[in-house]
Write an enzyme that holds these catalytic residues in place. Sequence first.
Site, PDB file in Angstrom:
ATOM      1  N   TYR A  33       0.824  -1.204   0.000  1.00 19.95           N
ATOM      2  CA  TYR A  33       0.000   0.000   0.000  1.00 19.95           C
ATOM      3  C   TYR A  33       0.858   1.253   0.000  1.00 19.95           C
ATOM      4  CZ  TYR A  33       0.749   0.972   5.030  1.00 19.95           C
ATOM      5  OH  TYR A  33       1.289   1.284   6.246  1.00 19.95           O
ATOM      6  N   LYS A 150       6.484  -2.008   1.916  1.00 18.82           N
ATOM      7  CA  LYS A 150       5.293  -1.442   2.568  1.00 18.82           C
ATOM      8  C   LYS A 150       4.102  -2.384   2.387  1.00 18.82           C
ATOM      9  CE  LYS A 150       3.064   3.090   3.122  1.00 18.82           C
ATOM     10  NZ  LYS A 150       3.158   3.225   4.571  1.00 18.82           N
ATOM     11  N   GLU A 182      11.648   2.280  14.524  1.00 19.32           N
ATOM     12  CA  GLU A 182      10.784   3.380  14.060  1.00 19.32           C
ATOM     13  C   GLU A 182       9.493   3.370  14.858  1.00 19.32           C
ATOM     14  OE1 GLU A 182       9.720   2.585   9.910  1.00 19.32           O
ATOM     15  OE2 GLU A 182       9.737   0.448  10.342  1.00 19.32           O
ATOM     16  N   LEU A 206      10.882   1.137   7.343  1.00 18.80           N
ATOM     17  CA  LEU A 206      10.335   1.598   6.071  1.00 18.80           C
ATOM     18  C   LEU A 206      11.110   2.844   5.638  1.00 18.80           C
ATOM     19  CD1 LEU A 206       8.008   1.077   4.016  1.00 18.80           C
ATOM     20  CD2 LEU A 206       6.887   3.020   5.080  1.00 18.80           C
TER      21      LEU A 206
HETATM   22  N1  PLP Z   1       7.492   3.733   9.030  1.00 23.47           N
HETATM   23  C1  PLP Z   1       6.378   2.983   9.002  1.00 23.47           C
HETATM   24  C2  PLP Z   1       6.369   1.667   9.692  1.00 23.47           C
HETATM   25  C3  PLP Z   1       5.225   3.454   8.351  1.00 23.47           C
HETATM   26  O1  PLP Z   1       4.107   2.701   8.332  1.00 23.47           O
HETATM   27  C4  PLP Z   1       5.260   4.726   7.726  1.00 23.47           C
HETATM   28  C5  PLP Z   1       4.092   5.252   7.035  1.00 23.47           C
HETATM   29  O2  PLP Z   1       3.052   4.667   6.981  1.00 23.47           O
HETATM   30  C6  PLP Z   1       6.452   5.474   7.792  1.00 23.47           C
HETATM   31  C7  PLP Z   1       7.552   4.938   8.439  1.00 23.47           C
HETATM   32  C8  PLP Z   1       6.544   6.832   7.167  1.00 23.47           C
HETATM   33  O3  PLP Z   1       6.605   6.736   5.764  1.00 23.47           O
HETATM   34  P1  PLP Z   1       6.106   7.920   4.836  1.00 23.47           P
HETATM   35  O4  PLP Z   1       6.889   9.124   5.237  1.00 23.47           O
HETATM   36  O5  PLP Z   1       6.440   7.464   3.475  1.00 23.47           O
HETATM   37  O6  PLP Z   1       4.646   8.083   5.091  1.00 23.47           O
END
Ligand code: PLP
Length: 286
Positions: A33, A150, A182, A206
């Site tokens: 996603y 993701k 994170e 991520l």
């Molecule tokens: N880390 C995780 C586990 C996430 O689910 C997300 C976003 O959903 C992020 C980091 C942040 O990613 P982004 O800046 O691309 O939204």
Amino acid sequence: MTRTVYVNGEYLPEGEAKVSIFDRGFLFADGVYEVTSVLGGKLIDFAGHAKRLERSLNELDMRNPISSDDLLEVHRELVRANEITDGMIYLQITRGAAADRDFAFPGDDVEPTIVLFTQSKPGLADSPAAKVGIKVISIADERWGRRDIKTVQLLYPSMGKMMAKAAGCDDAWMVEDGAVTEGTSNNAYIVKGDTIITRHLGNEILHGITRAAVLRFAREAQMKVEERAFTIDEAMGADEAFITSASTFVMPVVEVDGTAIGTGKPGPVAARLREIYLEESRKAAV
Ligand code: PLP
């Protein structure tokens, strides 16, 4: 208002949109996603999200059912049809529905499933939380080893949010081998002196699209950035902390496991980065 959603090439009222019970997203969490934010009716960093989507699909050997140009058009059409000024667009692609449940991936004759819908959040960039900051707890990171992809396997992050809620907090920072990976749905940062510290990229986190933009803006503004792992103890002794994600942008963190970080109020580095990020992202929005 009934939302218009997009399912496998069709725009439909949300109540009429259907996906098979055999869909592998439903049965195996076999899907990926993206969430792209919308500010002032425009998409923030669409190109970054489209690129990461392509990477997630490639890593899972999953076919992309839509070109990047068509995907942009679908995003724009949903923003228009649902009159979204501020909010998010959720996109999910799964390996589709085979004729029966089977662990083995189906052949190329099975079309991937693609679903997009909007979430209207008027005033998304003026969130009151940004003025007071959020509180986090630390929890063990019990997710699988490919967090750089993701996927829609979000049960543990959901449980993490519930643990945070039960503790009277807003989110959880996950810890593995003594270091913070994170947040449940965001990347985590601390600030010590004039240095911004955030975990290096790898399979453990991520690769946030907001992270990439914020680090670029920080370096352009001559701020010091260190991409390395940090501990909860280090966070407790930091001057500031914050998180980033597509829907929270840059959000100050003022407490971890009941200990105030710095002054216990949002710090100047997070505030400045939030301002720069919002300003630059709005300028580049499509
Ligand atoms: N880390 C995780 C586990 C996430 O689910 C997300 C976003 O959903 C992020 C980091 C942040 O990613 P982004 O800046 O691309 O939204």
